[in-house]
Motif scaffolding. Structure first.
Motif, PDB file in Angstrom:
ATOM      1  N   PRO A 109       0.803  -1.229   0.000  1.00 14.41           N
ATOM      2  CA  PRO A 109       0.000   0.000   0.000  1.00 14.41           C
ATOM      3  C   PRO A 109       0.835   1.277   0.000  1.00 14.41           C
ATOM      4  CG  PRO A 109      -0.823  -1.575   1.615  1.00 14.41           C
ATOM      5  CD  PRO A 109       0.498  -2.097   1.154  1.00 14.41           C
ATOM      6  N   ARG A 110       1.957   1.274   0.737  1.00 13.34           N
ATOM      7  CA  ARG A 110       2.765   2.484   0.896  1.00 13.34           C
ATOM      8  C   ARG A 110       4.132   2.274   0.250  1.00 13.34           C
ATOM      9  NH1 ARG A 110       2.844   2.393   7.184  1.00 13.34           N
ATOM     10  NH2 ARG A 110       3.347   0.239   6.562  1.00 13.34           N
ATOM     11  N   VAL A 111       4.452   3.113  -0.724  1.00  9.84           N
ATOM     12  CA  VAL A 111       5.670   2.940  -1.515  1.00  9.84           C
ATOM     13  C   VAL A 111       6.532   4.196  -1.433  1.00  9.84           C
ATOM     14  CG1 VAL A 111       6.599   2.532  -3.827  1.00  9.84           C
ATOM     15  CG2 VAL A 111       4.526   1.337  -3.092  1.00  9.84           C
ATOM     16  N   LEU A 112       7.818   3.985  -1.236  1.00  7.73           N
ATOM     17  CA  LEU A 112       8.818   5.051  -1.280  1.00  7.73           C
ATOM     18  C   LEU A 112       9.557   4.978  -2.608  1.00  7.73           C
ATOM     19  CD1 LEU A 112      10.790   7.186   0.080  1.00  7.73           C
ATOM     20  CD2 LEU A 112      12.162   5.190   0.747  1.00  7.73           C
ATOM     21  N   ASP A 113       9.743   6.128  -3.253  1.00  2.22           N
ATOM     22  CA  ASP A 113      10.608   6.233  -4.424  1.00  2.22           C
ATOM     23  C   ASP A 113      11.758   7.151  -4.040  1.00  2.22           C
ATOM     24  OD1 ASP A 113      11.827   6.381  -6.861  1.00  2.22           O
ATOM     25  OD2 ASP A 113      10.095   7.153  -7.961  1.00  2.22           O
ATOM     26  N   LEU A 114      12.919   6.558  -3.733  1.00  3.29           N
ATOM     27  CA  LEU A 114      14.089   7.319  -3.294  1.00  3.29           C
ATOM     28  C   LEU A 114      14.953   7.649  -4.511  1.00  3.29           C
ATOM     29  CD1 LEU A 114      15.849   8.486  -1.025  1.00  3.29           C
ATOM     30  CD2 LEU A 114      16.938   6.238  -0.833  1.00  3.29           C
ATOM     31  N   GLY A 115      15.211   8.940  -4.716  1.00  2.00           N
ATOM     32  CA  GLY A 115      15.892   9.376  -5.923  1.00  2.00           C
ATOM     33  C   GLY A 115      14.921   9.383  -7.085  1.00  2.00           C
ATOM     34  N   CYS A 116      13.769  10.007  -6.869  1.00  2.00           N
ATOM     35  CA  CYS A 116      12.645   9.934  -7.811  1.00  2.00           C
ATOM     36  C   CYS A 116      12.860  10.731  -9.083  1.00  2.00           C
ATOM     37  CB  CYS A 116      11.361  10.391  -7.136  1.00  2.00           C
ATOM     38  SG  CYS A 116      11.384  12.146  -6.646  1.00  2.00           S
ATOM     39  N   GLY A 117      13.838  11.647  -9.107  1.00  2.07           N
ATOM     40  CA  GLY A 117      14.058  12.453 -10.300  1.00  2.07           C
ATOM     41  C   GLY A 117      12.844  13.292 -10.649  1.00  2.07           C
ATOM     42  N   THR A 118      12.437  13.255 -11.909  1.00  4.20           N
ATOM     43  CA  THR A 118      11.315  14.076 -12.357  1.00  4.20           C
ATOM     44  C   THR A 118       9.981  13.353 -12.251  1.00  4.20           C
ATOM     45  OG1 THR A 118      11.720  13.431 -14.658  1.00  4.20           O
ATOM     46  CG2 THR A 118      12.774  15.451 -13.880  1.00  4.20           C
ATOM     47  N   VAL A 157       3.100   4.830 -10.262  1.00  6.02           N
ATOM     48  CA  VAL A 157       2.838   3.968  -9.103  1.00  6.02           C
ATOM     49  C   VAL A 157       1.636   4.491  -8.322  1.00  6.02           C
ATOM     50  CG1 VAL A 157       3.784   3.141  -6.906  1.00  6.02           C
ATOM     51  CG2 VAL A 157       5.211   3.136  -8.970  1.00  6.02           C
ATOM     52  N   ALA A 158       1.571   5.801  -8.145  1.00  8.02           N
ATOM     53  CA  ALA A 158       0.428   6.392  -7.441  1.00  8.02           C
ATOM     54  C   ALA A 158      -0.867   6.153  -8.214  1.00  8.02           C
ATOM     55  CB  ALA A 158       0.661   7.877  -7.224  1.00  8.02           C
ATOM     56  N   GLU A 159      -0.813   6.289  -9.529  1.00  9.17           N
ATOM     57  CA  GLU A 159      -2.013   6.087 -10.340  1.00  9.17           C
ATOM     58  C   GLU A 159      -2.473   4.628 -10.321  1.00  9.17           C
ATOM     59  OE1 GLU A 159      -0.771   7.764 -14.059  1.00  9.17           O
ATOM     60  OE2 GLU A 159      -1.552   9.763 -13.529  1.00  9.17           O
ATOM     61  N   ALA A 160      -1.558   3.721  -9.969  1.00 14.64           N
ATOM     62  CA  ALA A 160      -1.919   2.308  -9.831  1.00 14.64           C
ATOM     63  C   ALA A 160      -2.558   2.000  -8.488  1.00 14.64           C
ATOM     64  CB  ALA A 160      -0.696   1.425 -10.044  1.00 14.64           C
ATOM     65  N   GLU A 200      -0.018   4.498  -2.185  1.00 15.01           N
ATOM     66  CA  GLU A 200       0.289   5.771  -1.511  1.00 15.01           C
ATOM     67  C   GLU A 200       1.783   5.993  -1.652  1.00 15.01           C
ATOM     68  OE1 GLU A 200       0.716   7.113   3.069  1.00 15.01           O
ATOM     69  OE2 GLU A 200      -1.223   6.199   2.535  1.00 15.01           O
ATOM     70  N   VAL A 201       2.193   7.018  -2.401  1.00 15.70           N
ATOM     71  CA  VAL A 201       3.590   7.173  -2.802  1.00 15.70           C
ATOM     72  C   VAL A 201       4.210   8.406  -2.161  1.00 15.70           C
ATOM     73  CG1 VAL A 201       5.174   7.469  -4.748  1.00 15.70           C
ATOM     74  CG2 VAL A 201       3.144   6.022  -5.001  1.00 15.70           C
ATOM     75  N   THR A 202       5.385   8.204  -1.589  1.00 13.52           N
ATOM     76  CA  THR A 202       6.243   9.290  -1.138  1.00 13.52           C
ATOM     77  C   THR A 202       7.480   9.276  -2.017  1.00 13.52           C
ATOM     78  OG1 THR A 202       5.472   9.121   1.152  1.00 13.52           O
ATOM     79  CG2 THR A 202       7.581  10.231   0.782  1.00 13.52           C
ATOM     80  N   ALA A 203       7.770  10.400  -2.662  1.00 12.90           N
ATOM     81  CA  ALA A 203       8.903  10.496  -3.580  1.00 12.90           C
ATOM     82  C   ALA A 203       9.915  11.488  -3.031  1.00 12.90           C
ATOM     83  CB  ALA A 203       8.427  10.923  -4.967  1.00 12.90           C
ATOM     84  N   VAL A 204      11.177  11.048  -2.938  1.00 15.08           N
ATOM     85  CA  VAL A 204      12.219  11.837  -2.284  1.00 15.08           C
ATOM     86  C   VAL A 204      13.366  12.062  -3.269  1.00 15.08           C
ATOM     87  CG1 VAL A 204      13.872  11.907  -0.372  1.00 15.08           C
ATOM     88  CG2 VAL A 204      11.608  10.863  -0.039  1.00 15.08           C
ATOM     89  N   ASP A 205      13.840  13.299  -3.347  1.00 15.93           N
ATOM     90  CA  ASP A 205      14.994  13.606  -4.197  1.00 15.93           C
ATOM     91  C   ASP A 205      15.679  14.857  -3.648  1.00 15.93           C
ATOM     92  OD1 ASP A 205      15.798  12.604  -7.252  1.00 15.93           O
ATOM     93  OD2 ASP A 205      16.528  14.603  -6.739  1.00 15.93           O
ATOM     94  N   SER A 212       7.580   3.169   7.775  1.00 19.48           N
ATOM     95  CA  SER A 212       6.499   3.882   7.102  1.00 19.48           C
ATOM     96  C   SER A 212       6.135   3.320   5.736  1.00 19.48           C
ATOM     97  CB  SER A 212       6.883   5.358   6.931  1.00 19.48           C
ATOM     98  OG  SER A 212       7.050   5.978   8.188  1.00 19.48           O
ATOM     99  N   PHE A 213       6.899   2.315   5.228  1.00 20.38           N
ATOM    100  CA  PHE A 213       6.683   1.869   3.866  1.00 20.38           C
ATOM    101  C   PHE A 213       6.681   0.345   3.768  1.00 20.38           C
ATOM    102  CE2 PHE A 213       8.908   5.964   3.718  1.00 20.38           C
ATOM    103  CZ  PHE A 213       7.931   6.720   3.074  1.00 20.38           C
ATOM    104  N   ASP A 214       5.899  -0.136   2.798  1.00 18.47           N
ATOM    105  CA  ASP A 214       5.843  -1.574   2.512  1.00 18.47           C
ATOM    106  C   ASP A 214       6.782  -1.959   1.378  1.00 18.47           C
ATOM    107  OD1 ASP A 214       3.404  -2.111   4.270  1.00 18.47           O
ATOM    108  OD2 ASP A 214       2.655  -0.550   2.912  1.00 18.47           O
ATOM    109  N   ALA A 215       7.191  -0.989   0.589  1.00 16.33           N
ATOM    110  CA  ALA A 215       8.153  -1.215  -0.487  1.00 16.33           C
ATOM    111  C   ALA A 215       8.907   0.076  -0.742  1.00 16.33           C
ATOM    112  CB  ALA A 215       7.455  -1.670  -1.765  1.00 16.33           C
ATOM    113  N   ALA A 216      10.165  -0.059  -1.163  1.00 13.64           N
ATOM    114  CA  ALA A 216      10.997   1.090  -1.506  1.00 13.64           C
ATOM    115  C   ALA A 216      11.644   0.831  -2.857  1.00 13.64           C
ATOM    116  CB  ALA A 216      12.070   1.333  -0.446  1.00 13.64           C
TER     117      ALA A 216
END
Length: 252
Positions: free
Chosen positions: A38-47, A54-57, A60-65, A97-101
């Motif tokens: 349910p909760r996904v981290l994108d580390l180094g998400c770029g643009t 992933v969010a549209e799928a 719940e996405v947190t994107a960090v850059d 806080s996340f189920d996948a990164a």
């Protein structure tokens, strides 16, 4: 310029024009769909291309850059409001806080020193729940990607949204111990302006990836050499794609 494709708005535009959706994005989407996350981290998400998908799928996405220009471009994309965008790096990750990164786009190679790499993996372990998955990619040093980074083999034309074309090429040079290389991307704009972007990459082999992940509290569940899930060393993709699982934390 250091990491110019992420920090200079002109090069961010070039980066986006060149790096469109590809088979690697399809791979990461399929891997996420393999298990509930349910909760996904994108580390180094770029643009933000992958984070928004992933969010549209439904995640719940947190994107960090750390690069503000990249995040500014990400926030302008359609669907960006579905994502929580954070300017920062692995030091800013909230615990459990996340189920996948995700750490895609060969971001792992930019963590050059052993201390940086170990710190990032520890932070990723802390931000994941037990049995959460870390999914990352890195180029296989056995494929010697730096040998192909010459002007002769990489020169290309990148067409921007306004129809103008930027000429680009890449060069590399040995930069330190082990498989560490300085990579310089050149961009020649129609008006004659040339901008460069420089980064140092560290290429870790399969044994180094496995051992560093184990030391940080992960178990390598799957490791592939290509985007069709070929074994390492048997793909022309020249990748090391790792799916690691966060082990239970040791009682203090």
């Amino acid at each position: 310029m250091w990491h110019g494709e992420y920090r200079d708005p002109r090069l961010v535009e070039v980066y986006d024009a060149e790096h469109i959706w590809g088979w690697e994005d399809d791979f990461f989407m399929r891997v996420l769909a393999d298990r509930t996350a349910p909760r996904v981290l994108d580390l180094g998400c770029g643009t933000g291309r992958l984070a928004i998908a992933v969010a549209e799928a439904g995640h719940e996405v947190t994107a960090v850059d750390p690069a503000r220009a990249s995040l500014d471009a990400a926030r302008r994309r359609p669907g960006a409001a579905r994502v929580r965008w954070i300017e920062g790096s692995f030091e800013t990750l909230p615990p459990r806080s996340f189920d996948a990164a995700l750490m895609t786009g060969h971001v792992s190679e930019l963590l050059v020193t052993d201390e940086e790499w170990a710190g990032a993996l520890r932070a990723l372990r802390e931000c994941l729940v037990t049995d959460g998955r870390l999914i990352l990619d890195s180029r296989d040093p056995a494929a010697q990607p730096w040998e192909r980074w010459t002007r002769e083999s990489t020169e290309r034309s990148i067409v921007l949204a306004d129809g103008s074309a930027v000429q680009a090429w890449t060069e590399s040079a040995k930069a330190g111990p082990g498989e560490t290389y300085s990579v310089v991307h050149h961009y020649l704009f129609p008006e004659g302006l040339e901008l460069t972007s420089t980064a140092v990459h560290r290429f870790r082999d399969e044994d180094q990836l496995r051992e560093s992940l184990r030391a940080a509290g992960f178990r390598v569940d799957e490791l592939y050499g290509g985007w069709s899930r070929e074994p390492a060393g048997l793909s022309g993709d020249g990748e090391l794609i790792v799916i690691a699982v966060a082990e239970p934390r040791m009682a203090s």
